[in-house]
Design a protein around this motif. Structure first.
Motif, short mmCIF file in Angstrom:
data_model
loop_
_atom_site.label_atom_id
_atom_site.label_comp_id
_atom_site.label_asym_id
_atom_site.label_seq_id
_atom_site.Cartn_x
_atom_site.Cartn_y
_atom_site.Cartn_z
N ASP A 192 5.64 16.79 51.13
CA ASP A 192 5.94 16.50 49.74
C ASP A 192 5.87 14.99 49.50
N SER A 193 5.62 14.64 48.25
CA SER A 193 5.62 13.24 47.89
C SER A 193 6.03 13.13 46.43
N ARG A 194 6.50 11.93 46.07
CA ARG A 194 6.86 11.70 44.68
C ARG A 194 5.61 11.39 43.87
N GLN A 212 -0.52 12.38 46.21
CA GLN A 212 -0.29 12.42 47.66
C GLN A 212 0.45 13.67 48.11
N ALA A 246 15.19 20.90 48.88
CA ALA A 246 15.35 19.47 49.10
C ALA A 246 14.00 18.79 49.15
N PHE A 247 14.04 17.49 48.93
CA PHE A 247 12.83 16.69 49.04
C PHE A 247 12.66 16.29 50.49
N ILE A 248 11.66 16.83 51.14
CA ILE A 248 11.47 16.55 52.55
C ILE A 248 10.02 16.14 52.76
N VAL A 249 9.82 14.91 53.24
CA VAL A 249 8.48 14.38 53.38
C VAL A 249 7.88 14.77 54.73
N ASP A 250 8.68 14.61 55.80
CA ASP A 250 8.15 14.86 57.13
C ASP A 250 7.92 16.35 57.35
N PRO A 284 14.79 19.59 59.45
CA PRO A 284 14.94 19.90 58.03
C PRO A 284 13.60 20.32 57.45
#
Lengths: 434, 341
Positions: free
Chosen positions: A203-205, A209, A370-374, A382
């Motif tokens: 995910d990304s803001r 991306q 949740a916002f999780i990038v990795d 997570p």
């Protein structure tokens, strides 16, 4: 109506007149029409739903890219001069593409103008360049033409989602930015390329991306846990209840409870997960292991009910024959009845898993929304899941997330169709008719 | 027997996870309004620092506070976002559980009353807003059930269209802030209600905070995108949503002016536009040095390039603090000053 007329009616001979016959035919034709209308209506609604998702989502699979001539200056890329990964990670890649962009537009002066110009390019360009250097350090010192992603606003403009005809004050891309972009198009520095990072990135803001990679991996890990827990437990429960358990009040109560559990709203399982797994057992928040366990509890009743139905469908003569040949109860069940019931059990399990794949509500309580990038690498990392990703993107203010949302829905639907197809094929291929 | 091995595997799995490892990742919970900003900073922080990208959960301001104040230790979050200031009761609960707090105010968010571009240009006073939305309004000195059906019933200068307002449900922080600022502000314009506020605060709140339930106000869910879409379909309706959604959809919808001030970036930043609220995040002091990276995250958040006038949060719709307040807040945040109430 009087009694006499009723009496007459019951005594009447069958009315075989053409008029009545025609009436009956008409009634049948009408009934068929109703049926067809109902089906056409259902297909129509489905068509509208799919059509709107596909029409707004397909553009997410391509992404505007802009070619920049990047001079990989050793001083900028490798500030420590050691040519090691650590040093490359310290490089100022933002400066690389900005310098390249500014040389293309020498007339752009002043901080504000330069800032507006930089907004043509995605902030993820830094990472694209860093990747290039990490993969092949020999490009340091050379000048190469690199395709980097444009920003989401420029991408929307290029795809026609931001109209050039709206008045400037209401448009997110301003007139001078359009002029710069047009110049890039004239110089053949613009292309629409397949957006592979939609599938590989987390995910990304920044919409350009953002990807569903993390969510797909999360969904996969979660479903593995669900399958490993719900399938063996569900099958064993079904076998015991069907073939071994005595028929008394207790087993009746258990049966009623299992049927009830299948209808419990899924958020309740989430609350249970929060209370038991997180607060009591102290398991980690947002982890696929917890999500999978909660979803396993949710799918268990489905698996048990499907399993019992499949076991019931195997003729008792098979088990009786095995027993007559001297097999024990366990042998009769595990060698004969269970293998014959397996296609039905598997079908039920796959459908239960498909339902688990589409769930968000129970995961809300255990922190998977949740916002999780990795991208998660293990069962206790997570992570989030596909439907949650859709939910989060649908709520994001950035306009470019609209197409991403639809694209993610398409991927989720594809997975669901594949799972249901597998269930159908299993049934068609292996199911025995007695 | 594969059944046996399967169940054995499942059992192992279960045991394996109970041995939880030490957390090396910041966990953030809280407001869905602050979520876009918090996630932007988290992502940037993950890229530029040596620490892992923090995990941000969107639980709502109240839900976040509850988790945050539950205690100290690995399983409790380190930071909570909030679209309102921490309440005294929450502060006490935090203290009771041994949680020391640092408060960081990050900026403002405007709340917009907007309609489709195809609809009329509107200009309201807060009094109009209260009269359109409250369940009970004073008419000729008496408090009666809201009789207004058309905007022109409230004030002849307003257009002759039906009042129809889409807004968030009571669980939303946007709704809380809207009720507190716009409706209370409007209610105070009536001398009778103003007097009531002095004599009986509770009763005043009950009147000012209760939104009518006769179908004029429609709860449209927490998703502001949905409200925007519904406005496009119905040009006569108005919607209540956050400024960032107006900012992103300025080609389709417009914001109503309040007291002649339109909801624009500069006007909200200068405090001229009346319906705006402050956004915060709160840091758990006991976790500093235990969970790696919290100090550095706060530093990243309070950089000029992040929350300043030209920072990337502004692109996401944050309205920055005035520069002197920003400097003071930055100093207090980086020094981890303890909040007392």
């Amino acid at each position: 109506m009087s009694d006499t007329s009723k009496f007459k009616l019951s005594e009447a001979k069958p009315d075989l007149s053409p008029k009545r016959l025609q009436k009956r035919y008409r009634a049948e034709a009408r009934f068929r029409l109703y049926g067809i209308t109902a089906i056409v209506f259902a297909i129509g609604v489905l068509g509208i739903l799919l059509g709107s998702i596909i029409s707004s989502g397909t553009s997410a699979f391509i992404q505007t890219e802009i070619a920049l001539d990047i001079n990989f200056d050793a001083n900028i890329v490798d500030p420590e001069g050691t040519r090691t990964k650590e040093s490359f990670l310290e490089g100022n890649y933002r400066k690389l593409w900005r310098d390249s962009l500014f040389t293309l537009f020498p007339e752009v002066k002043g901080r504000k103008q330069k800032r507006a110009l930089s907004k043509l390019i995605s902030r993820g360009a830094d990472l694209t360049l860093r990747e290039k250097v990490l993969n092949d350090p020999s490009i340091i010192g050379t000048t190469k033409r690199i395709w980097v992603k444009s920003s989401a606003d420029i991408d929307s403009l290029n795809k026609g989602k931001i109209s050039r005809s709206t008045i400037e004050s209401d448009r997110r891309v301003k007139n001078h930015q359009i002029a710069w972009f047009d110049k890039l198009i004239d110089e053949n520095r613009e292309r629409l390329a397949f957006n592979s990072s939609l599938f590989t990135a987390g995910d990304s803001r920044e919409p350009e991306q953002a990807g569903i990679g993390g969510a797909v991996v999360g969904s996969f890990l979660t479903l593995i846990v669900t399958l490993l827990l719900s399938f063996p437990i569900g099958v064993m429960a079904a076998v015991y209840l069907e073939s071994f358990a005595p028929k008394n009040r207790w087993t009746d109560i258990i049966e009623v409870n299992i049927n009830n559990l299948a209808a419990v709203p899924s958020i309740v399982f989430g609350l249970l997960g929060l209370a038991v797994f997180l607060n009591f057992f102290g398991m980690p928040r947002s982890a696929p292991i917890v999500g999978g366990t909660v979803l396993a509890l949710m799918t268990l009743p489905t698996v048990i009910i499907a399993g019992r139905a499949a076991l019931k469908a195997v003729p008792p003569s098979i088990q009786e024959a095995a027993l007559a040949m001297g097999a024990s109860r366990l042998q009769a069940v595990s060698h004969h009845v269970l293998p014959l019931a397996m296609p039905g059990i598997l079908t039920g399990t796959i459908i239960g898993m498909a339902r688990a794949l589409g769930e968000t509500a129970p995961l809300l309580m255990i922190g998977m929304v949740a916002f999780i990038v990795d991208i998660p690498r293990g069962l206790s990392d997570p992570s989030t899941v596909l439907p949650v990703q859709i939910y989060l993107w649908a709520d994001a203010p950035e306009r470019a997330f609209v197409e991403k949302t639809s694209a993610a829905i398409m991927v989720l639907l594809l997975f669901l169709i594949l799972m249901n197809l597998a269930a159908v094929i299993l049934r068609k291929k292996f199911e025995k008719r007695w | 027997m594969y059944l046996k091995t399967m169940s054995f595997l499942a059992a192992i799995l279960f045991v394996a996870i109970t041995a939880a490892e030490a957390r090396d990742q910041i966990r953030i919970v809280g407001s869905s309004t602050v979520f876009p900003f918090s996630t932007s900073v988290a992502e940037q922080f993950g890229k530029v620092s040596k620490f892992k990208t923090p995990i941000v959960e969107s639980t709502g301001s109240g839900g976040g506070m509850k988790l945050f104040c539950a205690g100290v230790g690995q399983k409790h979050p380190d930071i909570t976002n909030s679209s309102r200031r921490i309440k005294k009761s929450e502060f006490n609960k935090c203290n009771k559980n041994g949680v020391g707090i640092t408060e960081v105010k990050i900026g403002f968010d405007g709340i917009v009353l907007g309609n489709s571009k195809a609809g009329p240009d509107l200009n309201f006073s807060l009094k109009h807003v209260f009269q359109a939305l409250a369940a009970k309004v004073p008419v000729d000195g008496k408090l009666i059930d809201n009789p207004y059906k058309m905007w022109s019933d409230i004030d002849p200068s307003l257009p002759k269209i039906k009042i129809e307002i889409l807004g968030p449900p009571p669980t939303s922080g946007t709704r809380d802030a809207f009720v507190e600022i716009a409706m209370e502000g409007g209610a105070k314009k009536f001398p009778s209600l103003k007097a009531l506020k002095k004599s009986n605060k509770k009763q005043f709140k009950a009147i000012a905070h209760t939104i009518r339930e006769d179908g004029v106000f429609i709860e449209a869910g927490e998703n502001d995108n949905l409200i925007v879409q519904k406005l496009l379909a119905n040009p006569k309706a108005l919607g209540i949503f956050g400024f960032s959604f107006l900012d992103q959809n300025a080609d389709k919808i417009k914001g109503a002016s309040i007291k002649g001030v339109s909801p624009e970036f500069e006007k909200i930043a200068e405090g001229q536009y009346p319906i705006s609220r402050s956004l915060y995040f709160y840091v758990k002091q006991q976790h500093l040095g235990v969970i790696p990276g919290i100090k550095e995250f706060v530093k990243e958040f309070t950089k000029e390039g992040t929350w300043g006038i030209d920072g990337y949060l502004v692109d996401k719709g944050l309205i920055p603090l005035p520069s002197d307040v920003r400097k003071a807040t930055m100093k207090a945040a980086r020094g981890m000053d303890t909040l007392s109430m």
